[in-house]
Design a protein around this motif. Structure first.
Motif, PDB file in Angstrom:
ATOM      1  N   ALA A   1      31.510 -31.233  45.292  1.00  0.00           N
ATOM      2  CA  ALA A   1      32.293 -30.413  46.226  1.00  0.00           C
ATOM      3  C   ALA A   1      31.179 -29.457  47.241  1.00  0.00           C
ATOM      4  CB  ALA A   1      33.080 -29.418  45.529  1.00  0.00           C
ATOM      5  N   ASP A   2      30.122 -28.973  46.398  1.00  0.00           N
ATOM      6  CA  ASP A   2      29.347 -28.221  47.045  1.00  0.00           C
ATOM      7  C   ASP A   2      28.567 -29.002  48.106  1.00  0.00           C
ATOM      8  OD1 ASP A   2      30.159 -25.717  45.446  1.00  0.00           O
ATOM      9  OD2 ASP A   2      28.320 -25.846  44.340  1.00  0.00           O
ATOM     10  N   TRP A   3      27.884 -30.094  47.422  1.00  0.00           N
ATOM     11  CA  TRP A   3      27.258 -31.309  48.454  1.00  0.00           C
ATOM     12  C   TRP A   3      27.928 -31.562  49.701  1.00  0.00           C
ATOM     13  CZ3 TRP A   3      28.416 -36.640  48.681  1.00  0.00           C
ATOM     14  CH2 TRP A   3      27.499 -37.125  49.306  1.00  0.00           C
ATOM     15  N   LEU A   4      29.376 -31.954  49.479  1.00  0.00           N
ATOM     16  CA  LEU A   4      30.093 -32.301  50.635  1.00  0.00           C
ATOM     17  C   LEU A   4      30.325 -31.092  51.526  1.00  0.00           C
ATOM     18  CD1 LEU A   4      32.663 -34.646  48.586  1.00  0.00           C
ATOM     19  CD2 LEU A   4      30.897 -35.502  50.350  1.00  0.00           C
ATOM     20  N   CYS A   5      30.560 -30.137  50.926  1.00  0.00           N
ATOM     21  CA  CYS A   5      31.060 -29.037  51.837  1.00  0.00           C
ATOM     22  C   CYS A   5      29.863 -28.569  52.696  1.00  0.00           C
ATOM     23  CB  CYS A   5      31.516 -27.623  51.137  1.00  0.00           C
ATOM     24  SG  CYS A   5      33.338 -28.052  50.652  1.00  0.00           S
ATOM     25  N   ALA A   6      28.678 -28.765  52.257  1.00  0.00           N
ATOM     26  CA  ALA A   6      27.138 -28.447  52.906  1.00  0.00           C
ATOM     27  C   ALA A   6      26.942 -29.299  53.959  1.00  0.00           C
ATOM     28  CB  ALA A   6      26.087 -28.237  51.814  1.00  0.00           C
ATOM     29  N   LEU A   7      27.655 -30.793  54.018  1.00  0.00           N
ATOM     30  CA  LEU A   7      27.181 -31.384  55.073  1.00  0.00           C
ATOM     31  C   LEU A   7      27.804 -31.082  56.407  1.00  0.00           C
ATOM     32  CD1 LEU A   7      27.800 -34.697  53.048  1.00  0.00           C
ATOM     33  CD2 LEU A   7      25.490 -33.455  53.548  1.00  0.00           C
ATOM     34  N   ASP A   8      27.186 -31.269  57.524  1.00  0.00           N
ATOM     35  CA  ASP A   8      27.586 -30.786  58.809  1.00  0.00           C
ATOM     36  C   ASP A   8      27.834 -32.076  59.608  1.00  0.00           C
ATOM     37  OD1 ASP A   8      27.302 -28.075  58.739  1.00  0.00           O
ATOM     38  OD2 ASP A   8      25.260 -28.280  59.119  1.00  0.00           O
ATOM     39  N   GLY A   9      28.822 -32.099  60.279  1.00  0.00           N
ATOM     40  CA  GLY A   9      29.111 -33.096  61.270  1.00  0.00           C
ATOM     41  C   GLY A   9      29.759 -34.271  60.840  1.00  0.00           C
ATOM     42  N   ILE A  10      30.379 -34.340  59.425  1.00  0.00           N
ATOM     43  CA  ILE A  10      30.847 -35.415  59.064  1.00  0.00           C
ATOM     44  C   ILE A  10      32.522 -35.136  59.101  1.00  0.00           C
ATOM     45  CG2 ILE A  10      29.043 -36.174  57.473  1.00  0.00           C
ATOM     46  CD1 ILE A  10      30.817 -34.846  55.242  1.00  0.00           C
ATOM     47  N   GLU A  11      32.979 -36.325  59.247  1.00  0.00           N
ATOM     48  CA  GLU A  11      34.666 -36.366  59.344  1.00  0.00           C
ATOM     49  C   GLU A  11      35.495 -36.199  57.833  1.00  0.00           C
ATOM     50  OE1 GLU A  11      37.235 -36.879  61.345  1.00  0.00           O
ATOM     51  OE2 GLU A  11      38.559 -37.423  60.077  1.00  0.00           O
ATOM     52  N   GLY A  12      34.695 -36.904  56.946  1.00  0.00           N
ATOM     53  CA  GLY A  12      35.467 -36.655  55.648  1.00  0.00           C
ATOM     54  C   GLY A  12      34.415 -37.458  54.899  1.00  0.00           C
ATOM     55  N   VAL A  13      35.024 -38.148  53.652  1.00  0.00           N
ATOM     56  CA  VAL A  13      34.313 -38.857  52.538  1.00  0.00           C
ATOM     57  C   VAL A  13      35.084 -40.060  52.164  1.00  0.00           C
ATOM     58  CG1 VAL A  13      35.657 -37.723  50.712  1.00  0.00           C
ATOM     59  CG2 VAL A  13      33.277 -38.626  50.361  1.00  0.00           C
ATOM     60  N   THR A  14      34.226 -41.382  52.072  1.00  0.00           N
ATOM     61  CA  THR A  14      34.519 -42.512  51.460  1.00  0.00           C
ATOM     62  C   THR A  14      34.453 -42.680  49.932  1.00  0.00           C
ATOM     63  OG1 THR A  14      34.899 -43.352  53.727  1.00  0.00           O
ATOM     64  CG2 THR A  14      34.650 -44.936  51.717  1.00  0.00           C
ATOM     65  N   PHE A  15      35.345 -42.959  49.145  1.00  0.00           N
ATOM     66  CA  PHE A  15      35.123 -43.011  47.747  1.00  0.00           C
ATOM     67  C   PHE A  15      35.128 -45.088  47.601  1.00  0.00           C
ATOM     68  CE2 PHE A  15      37.939 -39.146  47.042  1.00  0.00           C
ATOM     69  CZ  PHE A  15      36.760 -38.492  47.020  1.00  0.00           C
ATOM     70  N   SER A  16      33.947 -45.322  46.966  1.00  0.00           N
ATOM     71  CA  SER A  16      33.977 -46.698  46.685  1.00  0.00           C
ATOM     72  C   SER A  16      33.289 -46.854  45.239  1.00  0.00           C
ATOM     73  CB  SER A  16      33.067 -47.229  47.888  1.00  0.00           C
ATOM     74  OG  SER A  16      33.006 -48.795  47.877  1.00  0.00           O
ATOM     75  N   GLY A  17      32.603 -48.172  45.186  1.00  0.00           N
ATOM     76  CA  GLY A  17      32.315 -48.134  43.763  1.00  0.00           C
ATOM     77  C   GLY A  17      31.917 -49.674  43.656  1.00  0.00           C
ATOM     78  N   GLY A  18      32.176 -50.134  42.270  1.00  0.00           N
ATOM     79  CA  GLY A  18      32.854 -49.300  41.232  1.00  0.00           C
ATOM     80  C   GLY A  18      34.340 -49.390  41.759  1.00  0.00           C
ATOM     81  N   GLU A  19      35.118 -48.883  40.974  1.00  0.00           N
ATOM     82  CA  GLU A  19      36.607 -48.741  41.154  1.00  0.00           C
ATOM     83  C   GLU A  19      36.897 -47.260  41.118  1.00  0.00           C
ATOM     84  OE1 GLU A  19      39.988 -48.775  42.135  1.00  0.00           O
ATOM     85  OE2 GLU A  19      39.276 -50.687  42.127  1.00  0.00           O
ATOM     86  N   PRO A  20      36.946 -46.703  42.527  1.00  0.00           N
ATOM     87  CA  PRO A  20      37.494 -45.135  42.392  1.00  0.00           C
ATOM     88  C   PRO A  20      38.760 -44.770  41.492  1.00  0.00           C
ATOM     89  CG  PRO A  20      36.862 -46.039  44.508  1.00  0.00           C
ATOM     90  CD  PRO A  20      36.883 -47.200  43.491  1.00  0.00           C
ATOM     91  N   PHE A  21      39.485 -45.488  41.554  1.00  0.00           N
ATOM     92  CA  PHE A  21      40.786 -45.395  40.639  1.00  0.00           C
ATOM     93  C   PHE A  21      40.660 -45.295  39.168  1.00  0.00           C
ATOM     94  CE2 PHE A  21      42.451 -45.555  44.864  1.00  0.00           C
ATOM     95  CZ  PHE A  21      43.663 -44.809  44.930  1.00  0.00           C
ATOM     96  N   SER A  22      39.528 -45.883  38.706  1.00  0.00           N
ATOM     97  CA  SER A  22      39.085 -45.625  37.306  1.00  0.00           C
ATOM     98  C   SER A  22      38.784 -44.200  36.953  1.00  0.00           C
ATOM     99  CB  SER A  22      37.955 -46.627  37.020  1.00  0.00           C
ATOM    100  OG  SER A  22      38.547 -47.961  36.911  1.00  0.00           O
ATOM    101  N   GLN A  23      38.452 -43.477  38.094  1.00  0.00           N
ATOM    102  CA  GLN A  23      38.265 -42.099  37.738  1.00  0.00           C
ATOM    103  C   GLN A  23      39.135 -41.274  38.819  1.00  0.00           C
ATOM    104  OE1 GLN A  23      33.961 -41.003  37.362  1.00  0.00           O
ATOM    105  NE2 GLN A  23      33.477 -43.209  37.745  1.00  0.00           N
TER     106      GLN A  23
END
Length: 214
Positions: free
Chosen positions: A57-79
């Motif tokens: 969360a700290d890493w994501l919040c520190a990023l400037d100029g991004i719209e959001g996040v994409t979860f890929s993998g692997g299978e995100p719904f396993s976590q």
């Protein structure tokens, strides 16, 4: 107790795995074994790097100029539970943070998959669902075969789904140690094998192990 995630790698900024410029988190582990998977190193549940939800969360919040996040993998719904918690933690600080995820399972099956999976679905704006099927490979936006769907879960990206359905391509980056990594959905089948052969002939090594952004 701090919630942990098993992560294959992360990327600070990507424009080919979802709308706009966004971070990507590839989780480690997938119960499916789709033939032709372009991220075979993410399939085993052992391996990867253990990351805590507060750290990510700290890493994501520190990023400037991004719209959001994409979860890929692997299978995100396993976590799914941990990823849902991650989105809650980020949105406490960045309420307008977008979220998209890939899954080899259909949306309807995920809705029947238990509280953690439902919790993650309820926090996503967009889902790419369904297994990759090599025989149905297509040059499609954000997905690899035409059985996979773009499922809007909020109105955030809904209008974008009316745009031309063409491949967003792939992005390559060379790391400081000289190895190369890539992100995106290949528009042609067999892309990874061909890329590895061409890179090897030029002295490059394709990075497949877990990678942590600073």
């Amino acid at each position: 107790m701090t919630t942990l995630l098993s992560v294959s790698r992360t990327l600070e900024r990507c424009t080919v795995l979802g709308p706009g410029s966004r971070a990507v988190v590839w989780v480690q582990g997938c119960p499916l074994r789709c033939p032709g998977c372009v991220a075979a190193e993410t399939l085993p549940f052992d391996g990867g790097t253990i990351r805590s939800v507060p750290e990510l969360a700290d890493w994501l919040c520190a990023l400037d100029g991004i719209e959001g996040v994409t979860f890929s993998g692997g299978e995100p719904f396993s976590q799914a539970g941990a990823l849902a918690e991650l989105l809650d933690t980020v949105r406490d600080r960045r309420p307008d943070f977008g979220a998209m995820a890939y899954s080899g399972f259909r949306h309807e099956a995920l809705r029947r998959g238990g509280p953690d999976r439902i919790a993650l679905l309820d926090r996503l704006d967009l889902l790419v669902d369904g297994p990759y099927v090599a025989a149905r490979h297509g040059a499609l936006r954000w997905r690899g075969s035409d059985n996979q769907r773009l499922v809007p879960l909020t109105d955030r990206y809904r209008s974008m789904l009316d745009e031309p359905d063409t491949s967003a391509g792939v992005e390559l980056s060379v790391d400081t140690d000289g190895s190369l990594s890539w992100a995106g959905v290949p528009p042609t089948p067999g892309f990874r094998g061909q890329l590895e052969e061409q890179l090897a002939a030029r002295g490059f090594v394709l990075r497949t192990e877990a990678r942590r952004e600073p």
